[in-house]
Design a protein around this motif. Structure first.
Motif, short mmCIF file in Angstrom:
data_model
loop_
_atom_site.label_atom_id
_atom_site.label_comp_id
_atom_site.label_asym_id
_atom_site.label_seq_id
_atom_site.Cartn_x
_atom_site.Cartn_y
_atom_site.Cartn_z
N LEU A 61 20.60 -9.54 39.38
CA LEU A 61 21.10 -8.42 38.59
C LEU A 61 20.76 -8.60 37.12
CD1 LEU A 61 24.63 -7.99 40.22
CD2 LEU A 61 22.47 -6.94 40.89
N THR A 62 20.94 -7.54 36.35
CA THR A 62 20.64 -7.60 34.93
C THR A 62 21.69 -8.38 34.16
OG1 THR A 62 21.79 -5.50 34.56
CG2 THR A 62 19.42 -5.41 35.01
N GLY A 63 22.92 -8.39 34.64
CA GLY A 63 23.99 -9.07 33.94
C GLY A 63 24.59 -8.28 32.81
N LEU A 64 24.10 -7.06 32.58
CA LEU A 64 24.61 -6.23 31.49
C LEU A 64 25.90 -5.53 31.90
CD1 LEU A 64 21.25 -4.62 30.32
CD2 LEU A 64 22.39 -6.64 29.38
N THR A 65 26.78 -5.34 30.96
CA THR A 65 28.04 -4.65 31.21
C THR A 65 28.20 -3.50 30.22
OG1 THR A 65 29.22 -6.18 29.74
CG2 THR A 65 29.17 -6.72 32.09
N ASN A 66 28.95 -2.52 30.62
CA ASN A 66 29.25 -1.37 29.77
C ASN A 66 30.56 -1.62 29.05
OD1 ASN A 66 29.65 1.08 28.56
ND2 ASN A 66 29.32 2.30 30.42
N LYS A 67 30.52 -1.63 27.73
CA LYS A 67 31.73 -1.91 26.97
C LYS A 67 32.81 -0.86 27.19
CE LYS A 67 29.34 -4.42 23.29
NZ LYS A 67 29.06 -4.51 21.83
N ASN A 68 32.38 0.37 27.46
CA ASN A 68 33.37 1.44 27.68
C ASN A 68 34.02 1.34 29.05
OD1 ASN A 68 32.78 2.55 25.14
ND2 ASN A 68 31.07 3.74 26.00
N ASN A 69 33.32 0.73 30.00
CA ASN A 69 33.87 0.62 31.36
C ASN A 69 33.38 -0.69 31.96
OD1 ASN A 69 35.15 1.18 33.75
ND2 ASN A 69 33.60 2.61 34.48
N VAL A 160 22.65 -13.19 42.13
CA VAL A 160 22.51 -14.01 40.93
C VAL A 160 22.72 -13.13 39.70
CG1 VAL A 160 21.00 -15.54 39.62
CG2 VAL A 160 20.92 -15.55 42.12
N ILE A 161 23.57 -13.59 38.78
CA ILE A 161 23.82 -12.89 37.52
C ILE A 161 23.27 -13.76 36.39
CG2 ILE A 161 25.53 -11.86 36.00
CD1 ILE A 161 26.61 -12.55 39.50
N PRO A 162 22.03 -13.53 35.94
CA PRO A 162 21.41 -14.39 34.92
C PRO A 162 21.80 -13.97 33.50
CG PRO A 162 19.81 -12.80 35.69
CD PRO A 162 21.09 -12.53 36.45
N TRP A 163 23.03 -14.22 33.15
CA TRP A 163 23.48 -13.83 31.81
C TRP A 163 24.26 -14.97 31.18
CZ3 TRP A 163 22.11 -9.92 28.82
CH2 TRP A 163 22.86 -9.68 27.66
N PRO A 164 23.95 -15.33 29.94
CA PRO A 164 22.85 -14.83 29.10
C PRO A 164 21.49 -15.35 29.57
CG PRO A 164 24.12 -16.49 27.95
CD PRO A 164 24.82 -16.27 29.24
N PRO A 165 20.42 -14.58 29.34
CA PRO A 165 19.11 -14.96 29.90
C PRO A 165 18.56 -16.28 29.36
CG PRO A 165 19.13 -12.65 29.21
CD PRO A 165 20.38 -13.27 28.67
N ASP A 166 18.93 -16.66 28.13
CA ASP A 166 18.38 -17.88 27.54
C ASP A 166 19.25 -19.10 27.78
OD1 ASP A 166 20.44 -16.86 26.05
OD2 ASP A 166 19.57 -17.39 24.10
N PRO A 168 20.36 -20.81 31.12
CA PRO A 168 20.42 -20.85 32.60
C PRO A 168 21.65 -21.58 33.15
CG PRO A 168 18.24 -21.45 31.79
CD PRO A 168 19.14 -21.42 30.60
N PHE A 169 22.20 -22.53 32.39
CA PHE A 169 23.35 -23.28 32.90
C PHE A 169 24.58 -22.40 33.02
CE2 PHE A 169 23.37 -23.62 28.30
CZ PHE A 169 24.69 -23.44 27.95
N ARG A 170 24.56 -21.21 32.41
CA ARG A 170 25.69 -20.29 32.51
C ARG A 170 25.45 -19.18 33.53
NH1 ARG A 170 27.73 -18.34 26.72
NH2 ARG A 170 29.17 -17.31 28.16
N TRP A 171 24.30 -19.20 34.18
CA TRP A 171 24.04 -18.18 35.20
C TRP A 171 24.99 -18.36 36.38
CZ3 TRP A 171 17.95 -18.03 35.64
CH2 TRP A 171 17.43 -17.63 34.40
N LYS A 172 25.42 -17.26 36.92
CA LYS A 172 26.36 -17.29 38.03
C LYS A 172 25.66 -16.87 39.33
CE LYS A 172 30.35 -16.12 35.12
NZ LYS A 172 31.46 -15.15 34.92
N ALA A 173 26.19 -17.33 40.42
CA ALA A 173 25.66 -16.97 41.74
C ALA A 173 26.83 -16.80 42.71
CB ALA A 173 24.70 -18.04 42.25
N GLN A 174 26.78 -15.73 43.48
CA GLN A 174 27.78 -15.46 44.50
C GLN A 174 27.09 -15.40 45.86
OE1 GLN A 174 29.91 -11.93 43.40
NE2 GLN A 174 30.78 -12.83 41.55
N LEU A 175 27.67 -16.08 46.83
CA LEU A 175 27.06 -16.19 48.15
C LEU A 175 27.91 -15.44 49.17
CD1 LEU A 175 24.63 -17.63 49.53
CD2 LEU A 175 26.23 -19.42 50.19
N PHE A 176 27.26 -14.56 49.94
CA PHE A 176 27.93 -13.80 50.98
C PHE A 176 27.27 -14.15 52.31
CE2 PHE A 176 28.08 -11.43 47.04
CZ PHE A 176 29.42 -11.09 46.92
#
Length: 238
Positions: A61-69, A160-166, A168-176
């Motif tokens: 995913l992009t990892g971007l969020t909408n501040k309004n929602n 995988v949520i690669p945020w922040p892009p620079d 990598p140690f903070r990238w998150k991953a969810q397994l289903f």
């Protein structure tokens, strides 16, 4: 066995087709757009073949969020954070060991094309064949940065949520994990074994209680007999 007439209802009027996994089981189905000379129609074809093979599905995913929602409503009123949409261009690779002990590598890009009737999958799916082993390494690369996860369960979907892009140690991953026939068979076998062990324990416990009951009755009779003998001896003496 080949079924050449499996798509016969669609004839030769198919104008465009794309793959998609409708049932999230690792088997790609087909979306067809047909044209009968007057109008276009959309149809779907389900791939019902049982391949008995494992897979791993990865979506970045992009990892971007909408501040309004930034939060959305989830199940039972709980709120979940939104992490953007599918990201074009990241590289995804994996390494696993086959049943013969050989090392297998695979690499692919997510959404590599965005024009000229491109209907690529919104995720990357790797076929692992009939190898039930864990995926040793799965690497996601983005903007000269990458991160590797180890021991991925087969027949699963990894988000995988690669945020922040620079960073990598903070990238998150969810397994289903996708329930497969092997998992259901394993659960059934485990349930059967547990039930059999429970029955054996119950039978042994019942037999032990019966033996204890007989032993208590025997001790009770022996005690009464001793009391009777002592009473008779006491009466004889006195």
């Amino acid at each position: 066995m080949l079924h050449w007439n499996a798509l016969s209802p669609f004839r030769n009027g198919t104008a465009m087709a794309a793959f998609f996994d409708f049932y999230q089981d690792g088997i790609l189905d087909c979306v067809l757009v047909t044209y009968n000379g007057k109008q276009y129609q959309t149809a779907a074809f389900r791939n019902s073949l049982d391949y008995d093979a494992n897979f791993v599905k990865v979506m970045v995913l992009t990892g971007l969020t909408n501040k309004n929602n930034a939060m959305i409503m989830g199940r039972v009123g709980k709120k979940r954070r939104a992490y953007g949409t599918n990201l074009p261009g990241p590289s995804i690779s994996y390494k696993t060991t086959t049943q013969e002990g050989n090392i297998r590598h695979g690499v692919s890009a997510q959404l590599p094309q965005s024009a000229h009737f491109s209907l690529n999958l919104p995720y990357t799916i790797f076929g692992l064949g009939r190898t039930p082993n864990f995926v040793d390494q799965l690497t996601v690369g983005l903007s000269n940065h990458s991160r590797t996860w180890t021991q991925i369960i087969p027949n699963s979907q990894m988000v995988v949520i690669p945020w922040p892009p620079d960073k990598p140690f903070r990238w998150k991953a969810q397994l289903f994990v996708t329930p497969s026939k092997l998992i259901l068979m394993s659960v059934a076998a485990l349930t059967t074994v547990c039930g059999l062990i429970t029955v054996i324990i119950g039978v042994l416990y019942w037999k032990e209680r019966q033996e204890d009951k007989k032993e208590r009755l025997s001790e009770s009779h022996r005690f009464h007999f001793r009391c009777y003998v002592i009473k008779v001896v006491f009466n004889i003496i006195y």
